[in-house]
Design a protein around this motif. Structure first.
Motif, PDB file in Angstrom:
ATOM      1  N   LEU A  10       0.806  -1.210   0.000  1.00 30.33           N
ATOM      2  CA  LEU A  10       0.000   0.000   0.000  1.00 30.33           C
ATOM      3  C   LEU A  10       0.842   1.265   0.000  1.00 30.33           C
ATOM      4  O   LEU A  10       0.436   2.300  -0.519  1.00 30.33           O
ATOM      5  CB  LEU A  10      -0.926  -0.006   1.225  1.00 30.33           C
ATOM      6  CG  LEU A  10      -2.049   1.027   1.263  1.00 30.33           C
ATOM      7  CD1 LEU A  10      -2.942   0.907   0.040  1.00 30.33           C
ATOM      8  CD2 LEU A  10      -2.867   0.867   2.536  1.00 30.33           C
ATOM      9  N   ARG A  11       2.058   1.192   0.565  1.00 31.09           N
ATOM     10  CA  ARG A  11       2.875   2.400   0.676  1.00 31.09           C
ATOM     11  C   ARG A  11       3.743   2.627  -0.554  1.00 31.09           C
ATOM     12  O   ARG A  11       3.897   3.752  -1.014  1.00 31.09           O
ATOM     13  CB  ARG A  11       3.732   2.330   1.937  1.00 31.09           C
ATOM     14  CG  ARG A  11       2.927   2.506   3.217  1.00 31.09           C
ATOM     15  CD  ARG A  11       3.738   2.252   4.467  1.00 31.09           C
ATOM     16  NE  ARG A  11       4.079   0.844   4.635  1.00 31.09           N
ATOM     17  CZ  ARG A  11       4.641   0.338   5.716  1.00 31.09           C
ATOM     18  NH1 ARG A  11       4.933   1.130   6.732  1.00 31.09           N
ATOM     19  NH2 ARG A  11       4.900  -0.946   5.804  1.00 31.09           N
ATOM     20  N   SER A  12       4.333   1.550  -1.083  1.00 29.85           N
ATOM     21  CA  SER A  12       5.226   1.686  -2.241  1.00 29.85           C
ATOM     22  C   SER A  12       4.962   0.554  -3.227  1.00 29.85           C
ATOM     23  O   SER A  12       5.737  -0.405  -3.329  1.00 29.85           O
ATOM     24  CB  SER A  12       6.693   1.651  -1.792  1.00 29.85           C
ATOM     25  OG  SER A  12       6.966   2.698  -0.884  1.00 29.85           O
TER      26      SER A  12
ATOM     27  N   VAL B 209     -12.208   7.489  -5.715  1.00 28.70           N
ATOM     28  CA  VAL B 209     -11.823   8.893  -5.620  1.00 28.70           C
ATOM     29  C   VAL B 209     -10.714   9.101  -4.592  1.00 28.70           C
ATOM     30  O   VAL B 209      -9.699   9.748  -4.868  1.00 28.70           O
ATOM     31  CB  VAL B 209     -13.051   9.757  -5.263  1.00 28.70           C
ATOM     32  CG1 VAL B 209     -12.629  11.194  -4.960  1.00 28.70           C
ATOM     33  CG2 VAL B 209     -14.060   9.719  -6.406  1.00 28.70           C
ATOM     34  N   HIS B 210     -10.892   8.567  -3.394  1.00 28.48           N
ATOM     35  CA  HIS B 210      -9.955   8.810  -2.297  1.00 28.48           C
ATOM     36  C   HIS B 210      -8.875   7.737  -2.278  1.00 28.48           C
ATOM     37  O   HIS B 210      -9.180   6.549  -2.257  1.00 28.48           O
ATOM     38  CB  HIS B 210     -10.708   8.831  -0.964  1.00 28.48           C
ATOM     39  CG  HIS B 210     -11.749   9.892  -0.900  1.00 28.48           C
ATOM     40  ND1 HIS B 210     -13.092   9.642  -1.133  1.00 28.48           N
ATOM     41  CD2 HIS B 210     -11.658  11.214  -0.638  1.00 28.48           C
ATOM     42  CE1 HIS B 210     -13.779  10.766  -1.009  1.00 28.48           C
ATOM     43  NE2 HIS B 210     -12.942  11.735  -0.708  1.00 28.48           N
ATOM     44  N   GLN B 211      -7.625   8.160  -2.245  1.00 30.32           N
ATOM     45  CA  GLN B 211      -6.508   7.228  -2.368  1.00 30.32           C
ATOM     46  C   GLN B 211      -5.614   7.278  -1.133  1.00 30.32           C
ATOM     47  O   GLN B 211      -4.983   8.295  -0.861  1.00 30.32           O
ATOM     48  CB  GLN B 211      -5.685   7.560  -3.620  1.00 30.32           C
ATOM     49  CG  GLN B 211      -6.497   7.418  -4.905  1.00 30.32           C
ATOM     50  CD  GLN B 211      -5.681   7.734  -6.134  1.00 30.32           C
ATOM     51  OE1 GLN B 211      -5.120   8.811  -6.259  1.00 30.32           O
ATOM     52  NE2 GLN B 211      -5.608   6.793  -7.045  1.00 30.32           N
ATOM     53  N   PRO B 212      -5.535   6.187  -0.377  1.00 28.96           N
ATOM     54  CA  PRO B 212      -4.693   6.161   0.820  1.00 28.96           C
ATOM     55  C   PRO B 212      -3.232   5.888   0.484  1.00 28.96           C
ATOM     56  O   PRO B 212      -2.913   5.242  -0.524  1.00 28.96           O
ATOM     57  CB  PRO B 212      -5.277   4.994   1.616  1.00 28.96           C
ATOM     58  CG  PRO B 212      -5.757   4.055   0.552  1.00 28.96           C
ATOM     59  CD  PRO B 212      -6.262   4.930  -0.566  1.00 28.96           C
ATOM     60  N   ALA B 213      -2.366   6.377   1.352  1.00 27.04           N
ATOM     61  CA  ALA B 213      -0.930   6.061   1.290  1.00 27.04           C
ATOM     62  C   ALA B 213      -0.380   6.221  -0.123  1.00 27.04           C
ATOM     63  O   ALA B 213      -0.517   7.277  -0.735  1.00 27.04           O
ATOM     64  CB  ALA B 213      -0.690   4.656   1.843  1.00 27.04           C
ATOM     65  N   GLY B 214       0.210   5.150  -0.688  1.00 29.10           N
ATOM     66  CA  GLY B 214       0.843   5.244  -2.002  1.00 29.10           C
ATOM     67  C   GLY B 214      -0.007   4.742  -3.148  1.00 29.10           C
ATOM     68  O   GLY B 214       0.519   4.439  -4.226  1.00 29.10           O
TER      69      GLY B 214
END
Length: 282
Positions: free
Chosen positions: A53-55, A115-120
């Motif tokens: 999720l982050r990278s 629409v809304h995108q968490p983290a990366g």
């Protein structure tokens, strides 16, 4: 309209699209035989979700499919008279979106790009830019994709557009920073359930919430599919493992009953929400 049989799936879907189609063929046929009218499948059913999720690794992204491609056409044929919501990675004009489609045997009735995108997540997908309700055989409805439901404005926009059912398709993992030993004790598990009930209750709508299970790369998904009534009450749910949450509900009757005295959408005070109406405010 009478009683509608609503179902939300908790299940695991990985990178293999052909394998997913075989699995969905059997699953949808069983749901149709069981008299289900609306089946909400998880986000990223066709091709799986990102693994980090982050990278997210650009070489390990889910396969991207066209909205008018053979895969969604196959799901529509499987659906027949049933209404089915399914998540996939959409490719449009060379751009990738995390997308949900609502289909019947007649084709795509509505779609939603997350629409809304968490983290990366923005490194793997472009963001959508709208929340729109649409008409289906089970009534007017709208769709959200996992992190979208964190934002009250998203579900409220759909309710104001006439949606009486909101389908939330998720690939919602346990916390990536503070993971608990047991999924049921993970803070994301609590938030996942909280948002489902809150979004239904504050808009006085029915919410049908699906989710992935199992593991994709470094992510472990929560499951916890459910059907929530317009008072925020959970009518049916699964655990952290795969399963189907099914509830029989007279949607219009229950929503009309919930709104008989307190009508949240009508009783808003737009004149007081200044910070929401002033463009550019943080």
């Amino acid at each position: 309209m009478g009683t509608t049989r609503l179902a939300a799936l908790a299940g695991h879907f990985g990178r293999d699209v052909e394998r997913a189609l075989l699995k969905l063929d059997a699953l949808i046929a069983k749901a149709r035989d069981d008299g289900i009218d609306l089946l909400v499948l998880p986000d990223a059913c066709l091709g799986g979700y990102i693994s980090d999720l982050r990278s997210p690794d650009p070489d390990e992204l889910p396969p991207a499919l066209a909205a008018d491609g053979s895969e969604l056409q196959a799901i529509a044929r499987m659906a027949g008279s049933m209404t089915v919501c399914i998540g996939y990675t959409e490719l449009c004009d060379g751009v990738r979106y995390n997308t949900a489609a609502c289909v019947t045997g007649d084709g795509i009735l509505g779609s939603h790009r997350k629409v809304h995108q968490p983290a990366g997540e923005s490194l793997a997908y472009a963001a959508g830019d709208a929340f729109t309700a649409f008409d289906t055989p089970v009534g007017r409805m709208g769709m959200l994709i996992d992190y979208d439901k964190t934002f009250p404005e998203a579900a409220r926009t759909l309710a104001l557009d006439g949606a009486r059912i909101i389908s939330v398709l998720s690939a919602w993992p346990a916390s990536v920073t503070d993971r608990a030993e047991r999924l049921a004790q993970d803070r994301q598990s609590r938030l996942f359930d909280l948002y489902d009930s809150a979004r239904a209750a504050e808009n006085q709508v029915v919410l049908v919430s699906s989710n992935q299970t199992g593991i994709q790369g470094g992510l472990r998904f929560l499951g916890q599919a459910k059907v929530v009534g317009p008072g925020g009450d959970v009518l049916a749910r699964t655990g952290v493992k795969g399963g189907l949450a099914v509830a029989d509900l007279d949607v219009d009757y229950e929503i009309d009953r919930a709104r008989k005295v307190l009508r949240h959408l009508e009783e808003r005070r737009l004149d007081t929400y200044r910070s929401l109406l002033e463009e550019g405010r943080p």
